[in-house]
Write a protein that holds these residues in place. Sequence first.
Motif, PDB file in Angstrom:
ATOM      1  N   ASN A   1       0.831  -1.200   0.000  1.00  0.00           N
ATOM      2  CA  ASN A   1       0.000   0.000   0.000  1.00  0.00           C
ATOM      3  C   ASN A   1       0.864   1.249   0.000  1.00  0.00           C
ATOM      4  O   ASN A   1       0.391   2.331   0.329  1.00  0.00           O
ATOM      5  CB  ASN A   1      -0.931  -0.002   1.219  1.00  0.00           C
ATOM      6  N   ALA A   2       2.129   1.088  -0.347  1.00  0.00           N
ATOM      7  CA  ALA A   2       3.054   2.218  -0.350  1.00  0.00           C
ATOM      8  C   ALA A   2       2.643   3.222  -1.421  1.00  0.00           C
ATOM      9  O   ALA A   2       2.171   2.863  -2.499  1.00  0.00           O
ATOM     10  CB  ALA A   2       4.474   1.738  -0.594  1.00  0.00           C
ATOM     11  N   ILE A   3       2.831   4.484  -1.088  1.00  0.00           N
ATOM     12  CA  ILE A   3       2.490   5.571  -1.994  1.00  0.00           C
ATOM     13  C   ILE A   3       3.770   6.294  -2.383  1.00  0.00           C
ATOM     14  O   ILE A   3       4.567   6.654  -1.519  1.00  0.00           O
ATOM     15  CB  ILE A   3       1.530   6.561  -1.301  1.00  0.00           C
ATOM     16  N   ARG A   4       3.955   6.512  -3.675  1.00  0.00           N
ATOM     17  CA  ARG A   4       5.122   7.277  -4.145  1.00  0.00           C
ATOM     18  C   ARG A   4       4.842   8.758  -3.959  1.00  0.00           C
ATOM     19  O   ARG A   4       3.823   9.266  -4.435  1.00  0.00           O
ATOM     20  CB  ARG A   4       5.410   6.987  -5.604  1.00  0.00           C
ATOM     21  N   VAL A   5       5.743   9.415  -3.253  1.00  0.00           N
ATOM     22  CA  VAL A   5       5.626  10.853  -2.993  1.00  0.00           C
ATOM     23  C   VAL A   5       7.008  11.480  -3.108  1.00  0.00           C
ATOM     24  O   VAL A   5       7.997  10.798  -3.299  1.00  0.00           O
ATOM     25  CB  VAL A   5       5.038  11.124  -1.577  1.00  0.00           C
ATOM     26  N   MET A   6       7.035  12.777  -2.938  1.00  0.00           N
ATOM     27  CA  MET A   6       8.293  13.507  -2.904  1.00  0.00           C
ATOM     28  C   MET A   6       8.476  14.043  -1.487  1.00  0.00           C
ATOM     29  O   MET A   6       7.554  14.655  -0.940  1.00  0.00           O
ATOM     30  CB  MET A   6       8.269  14.671  -3.897  1.00  0.00           C
TER      31      MET A   6
END
Length: 124
Positions: free
Chosen positions: A9-14
Amino acid sequence: MFGKKKKTNAIRVMHYEGIAQFATDYPCTIELKDDVLEIIRIKPETTVTLPKDRINNIMVLEEANFMSKYHGHADTTAKAGKKTYLVIEYDKGMLAFWGAGFEAVKLWDIAKEFSSAAPSNISL
């Protein structure tokens, strides 16, 4: 070789601010697990864990609101589209991450998931 990918459920963000060893606007993933928030910087991979019991608040803000609240001006930096910020306030400070497009929508899910896991008793 062509095994199944692990479901995550990881979300790619900055990463924007809060972790001195991570550059501003550097890609990472965040995932709220059972007892920790896990942040993984991409290349070189570095994992940061923050126990949930140290988190005071998680909120989602549009860029102008984030900049106004935390930096004193409502300037935006997005060239196209809009950025949405995930702000995590914890006992020793604040972490900020941003996402755009579909990833920005997922930031609301993390905030909802955290608030639904609120304790049943609160002492002041």
